[in-house]
Design an enzyme around this catalytic site. Structure first.
Site, PDB file in Angstrom:
ATOM      1  NE  ARG A 179      -3.519   0.091   2.733  1.00 43.46           N
ATOM      2  CZ  ARG A 179      -4.121   0.259   3.903  1.00 43.46           C
ATOM      3  NH1 ARG A 179      -4.187  -0.757   4.760  1.00 43.46           N
ATOM      4  NH2 ARG A 179      -4.651   1.421   4.229  1.00 43.46           N
ATOM      5  CB  CYS A 238      -1.471   3.573   9.910  1.00 39.89           C
ATOM      6  SG  CYS A 238      -2.792   4.087  11.028  1.00 39.89           S
TER       7      CYS A 238
END
Length: 285
Positions: A179, A238
């Site tokens: 990601r 995050c």
């Protein structure tokens, strides 16, 4: 080896359950893809005396972002209703060991609690040790939590833009490497793939082993492998501000009192129209 002041073992917790001034918090939360349901698991069994901290409820009700910090008044009201005080010793845990509990550990500290611990190994290690499990919801006596936001602990979008533009702090991204690189799609619609310019990839799982935080020596190795100096200021991020706190926990465990958490994290940054995004691994990594 010096004991980590932010951790408590299952047996050490079992030895003090029931003492005045001790509060236990089930901080379990799961991603939809994990197909686990925190409230149902709490109802099926939890550490005796634990109350459930709903990470989808104790948030800023005016924000459309997930897990955004509430203001101090809302936090005080919500956790006071759970019978929690800022003067308590608060022990938090989750159903995976080290996943969602560090976020709540960080929240309590950010709003002024002085003694907050993480149950080492979480509920899995509690169960593995054969310690008692409670099904009933404990009676709750509302308490007063005197909350004040530590503005040095959290970073919000305007400050994050300046940090990125100026390269003012190391940025540690706790999402999976795929990601971070932008080769795997984001799970939330409308959020671009990639990472903030200048950020380092430090997947939170690289800081844990068997559901426990790694030793200080291994934590330092993980930071070094990511290109991060754990003794210098770091801002963490995050997907939505949950697993970023695993990095904050690791940094604090190494004595770094200069770590911050970007509350909006990638969901905010990646969905904004005016924020720069890079893809691929960090240059030189």
């Amino acid at each position: 080896m010096t004991q980590n002041p932010f951790l408590i073992s299952p047996q050490d917790l079992a030895d003090v359950i029931g003492r005045d001034g001790l509060s236990i918090v089930d901080a379990s939360w799961y991603l939809p893809a994990q197909n686990r349901f925190a409230k149902a698991e709490y109802a099926a069994g939890h550490v005796p005396g634990a109350v459930f901290f709903d990470q989808d409820d104790i948030v800023d009700p005016t924000s459309n972002l997930p897990h955004t910090l509430p203001n101090a008044a809302i936090f005080a009201e919500k956790v006071g209703a759970l019978g929690l005080s800022d003067t308590d010793t608060i022990v938090v845990y989750d159903g995976m060991g080290v996943f969602s509990a560090p976020r709540v550990w960080w929240m309590f500290r950010t709003f002024g609690a002085k003694d907050v611990r993480l149950l080492d190994g979480g509920f899995p290690d509690w169960q593995a040790a054969g310690l008692p499990i409670e099904i009933e919801t404990p009676p709750i006596d509302p308490a007063r939590f005197s909350a004040q936001l530590d503005e040095d602990a959290a970073v919000f979008l305007p400050a994050m833009k300046a940090i990125v533009a100026e390269g003012a702090m190391q940025i540690a991204d706790a999402r999976p490497a795929e990601r971070f690189a932008g080769v795997a799609p984001e799970p939330r619609q409308g959020v671009r793939a990639g990472h903030m310019p200048g950020a380092y990839s430090l997947p939170f799982l690289s800081l844990t082993e068997d559901g426990r935080l790694k030793s200080p020596e291994d934590l330092r190795k993980a930071f070094a492998a990511a290109g991060i100096d754990p003794d210098r200021p770091v801002v963490t991020s995050c997907g939505s501000g949950v697993t970023a706190a695993v990095i904050n926990l690791a940094l604090e465990s190494l004595g770094n009192r200069q770590s911050k958490l970007y509350d909006g994290s990638w969901t905010e940054w990646g969905s904004a129209a005016d924020t720069p995004v890079e893809t691929g691994p960090r240059p030189g990594s």
